[in-house]
Write an enzyme that holds these catalytic residues in place. Structure first.
Site, PDB file in Angstrom:
ATOM      1  N   LYS A 162     -20.277  10.160 -18.381  1.00  0.00           N
ATOM      2  CA  LYS A 162     -19.187  10.577 -19.272  1.00  0.00           C
ATOM      3  C   LYS A 162     -18.754   9.409 -20.152  1.00  0.00           C
ATOM      4  O   LYS A 162     -17.647   8.877 -20.014  1.00  0.00           O
ATOM      5  CB  LYS A 162     -18.009  11.075 -18.436  1.00  0.00           C
ATOM      6  N   ASP A 171     -20.760  27.774 -13.688  1.00  0.00           N
ATOM      7  CA  ASP A 171     -19.609  27.609 -12.782  1.00  0.00           C
ATOM      8  C   ASP A 171     -19.719  28.551 -11.581  1.00  0.00           C
ATOM      9  O   ASP A 171     -18.931  28.444 -10.646  1.00  0.00           O
ATOM     10  CB  ASP A 171     -18.308  27.944 -13.522  1.00  0.00           C
ATOM     11  N   HIS A 200     -14.284  15.186 -14.228  1.00  0.00           N
ATOM     12  CA  HIS A 200     -14.713  15.596 -15.578  1.00  0.00           C
ATOM     13  C   HIS A 200     -13.952  14.857 -16.673  1.00  0.00           C
ATOM     14  O   HIS A 200     -14.543  14.249 -17.560  1.00  0.00           O
ATOM     15  CB  HIS A 200     -14.571  17.106 -15.783  1.00  0.00           C
ATOM     16  N   GLU A 246     -24.148  13.410 -15.063  1.00  0.00           N
ATOM     17  CA  GLU A 246     -23.760  13.254 -16.472  1.00  0.00           C
ATOM     18  C   GLU A 246     -22.908  11.998 -16.613  1.00  0.00           C
ATOM     19  O   GLU A 246     -21.854  11.883 -15.981  1.00  0.00           O
ATOM     20  CB  GLU A 246     -22.979  14.476 -16.965  1.00  0.00           C
ATOM     21  N   ASP A 303     -20.057  14.743 -13.114  1.00  0.00           N
ATOM     22  CA  ASP A 303     -19.695  13.805 -14.183  1.00  0.00           C
ATOM     23  C   ASP A 303     -19.207  12.496 -13.557  1.00  0.00           C
ATOM     24  O   ASP A 303     -18.429  12.534 -12.603  1.00  0.00           O
ATOM     25  CB  ASP A 303     -18.554  14.391 -15.018  1.00  0.00           C
ATOM     26  N   GLU A 352     -24.584  19.768 -10.935  1.00  0.00           N
ATOM     27  CA  GLU A 352     -24.218  18.902 -12.062  1.00  0.00           C
ATOM     28  C   GLU A 352     -22.877  18.265 -11.758  1.00  0.00           C
ATOM     29  O   GLU A 352     -21.980  18.914 -11.200  1.00  0.00           O
ATOM     30  CB  GLU A 352     -24.118  19.743 -13.347  1.00  0.00           C
ATOM     31  N   HIS A 387     -22.303  23.852 -11.901  1.00  0.00           N
ATOM     32  CA  HIS A 387     -21.547  23.001 -12.822  1.00  0.00           C
ATOM     33  C   HIS A 387     -20.298  22.425 -12.146  1.00  0.00           C
ATOM     34  O   HIS A 387     -19.472  23.175 -11.630  1.00  0.00           O
ATOM     35  CB  HIS A 387     -21.130  23.863 -14.020  1.00  0.00           C
ATOM     36  N   ARG A 388     -20.184  21.116 -12.160  1.00  0.00           N
ATOM     37  CA  ARG A 388     -19.071  20.389 -11.507  1.00  0.00           C
ATOM     38  C   ARG A 388     -18.919  20.848 -10.043  1.00  0.00           C
ATOM     39  O   ARG A 388     -17.818  20.988  -9.532  1.00  0.00           O
ATOM     40  CB  ARG A 388     -17.754  20.582 -12.254  1.00  0.00           C
TER      41      ARG A 388
HETATM   42  O1  G3P Z   1     -23.794  19.188 -18.203  1.00  0.00           O
HETATM   43  C1  G3P Z   1     -23.285  20.320 -18.812  1.00  0.00           C
HETATM   44  C2  G3P Z   1     -21.823  20.243 -19.027  1.00  0.00           C
HETATM   45  O2  G3P Z   1     -21.226  19.627 -17.923  1.00  0.00           O
HETATM   46  C3  G3P Z   1     -21.447  19.481 -20.247  1.00  0.00           C
HETATM   47  O3  G3P Z   1     -20.125  19.617 -20.567  1.00  0.00           O
HETATM   48  O4  G3P Z   1     -17.820  18.972 -20.651  1.00  0.00           O
HETATM   49  O5  G3P Z   1     -18.579  20.381 -18.764  1.00  0.00           O
HETATM   50  O6  G3P Z   1     -19.226  17.994 -18.868  1.00  0.00           O
HETATM   51  P1  G3P Z   1     -18.893  19.216 -19.671  1.00  0.00           P
HETATM   52 MG    MG Z   2     -20.630  17.690 -17.220  1.00  0.00          MG
END
Ligand code: G3P
Ligand code: MG
Length: 247
Positions: free
Chosen positions: A117, A232, A53, A115, A40, A38, A11-12
């Site tokens: 945003k 994470d 993000h 993703e 954004d 993943e 994540h990120r």
């Molecule tokens: O893609 C999962 C997650 O990233 C969604 O929430 O706010 O962390 O981008 P957020």
């Molecule tokens: Mg995300």
């Protein structure tokens, strides 16, 4: 990755152990042998695809203000590492192209989850720009697109009908189910809290919950052989997955 193992998606980048959405974070995700990454994307004032993000640079950098009101040159002046830890002073805000460069150089063969945003600011034309950026590259890995904004997925689907899509949601799943029914998406990316409250597995849908950080949540998802988890802590997740699923 080995067939049928639950994908570990960083994540990120690797938000728990590196400054989120920086090259250092993506490098750690690769080094941890994550199956997926993943990230954004937003749009800058000069229409560059920016990896971050939040809509504002305030939380993760030494700057203030909205990405959409800054040029790439202005964003490049910011430090995106220091606030996480002084050890990462000098990390820059990456562009989508720079992330793709890294993944190609590192021979990444997993899944890149982009993703869009677009749930707070509607960046006009971001879907076309992402499509163009991905299509002009010969990528040795798979790209999947997700968004909290169903309209963005609809636009992406129109531009790239053969790509894979997932609807993000915290609890409001009805729209996702409708999108699945009309074949706009193949997957759902719900919050892990929602998944735990709905302890049944939906048929014919790929499920990748977020953000799966607690060991108990990882065990929950791995035991049910979910499609993937978005975490994470990809390194920790890979260790726990090995204990439960082998591979
Ligand atoms: O893609 C999962 C997650 O990233 C969604 O929430 O706010 O962390 O981008 P957020
Ligand atoms: Mg995300």
């Amino acid at each position: 990755m080995t067939e049928n193992l639950t994908e570990v998606i960083a994540h990120r980048g690797s938000k728990g152990t590196r400054p989120e959405n920086t090259i250092a974070a993506f490098q750690e995700a690769i080094d941890a042998r994550s199956d997926g990454i993943e990230t954004d994307v937003h749009l800058s004032a000069d229409r560059q695809l920016i990896i971050m993000h939040d809509e504002k640079v305030n939380r993760t950098t030494n700057g203030t203000g909205l990405i959409v009101q800054k040029t790439l040159a202005e964003l490049k002046e910011l430090d995106a590492g220091y606030k996480f830890s002084p050890a990462y002073k000098g990390e820059r805000v990456p562009t989508l192209d720079e992330l793709l460069d890294l993944l190609i150089t590192e021979k990444f063969h997993g899944v890149l989850n982009i993703e869009l945003k677009t749930n707070k600011i509607s960046y006009v034309g971001i879907e076309e720009l992402v499509t163009e950026t991905i299509q002009k590259r010969d990528l040795p890995f798979k790209v999947i697109y997700s968004s909290f904004n169903g309209e963005s997925i609809r636009k992406m689907h129109e531009l790239n009908p053969d790509s894979e899509y997932a609807k993000l949601f915290k609890t409001a799943y009805k729209n996702a189910m409708l999108m699945k029914k009309s074949k706009l998406i193949q997957g759902i990316h719900p919050s892990v809290k929602w998944v735990k409250r709905h302890k049944y597995l939906l048929p014919n849908v790929l499920i990748r919950p977020w953000t799966v950080n607690a060991e108990s949540d990882m065990v929950f998802c791995f035991n049910r052989r979910m499609t993937g988890i978005i975490t994470d802590y990809p390194r920790k997740a890979m260790t726990i997955r090995k204990e439960i699923q082998g591979g």
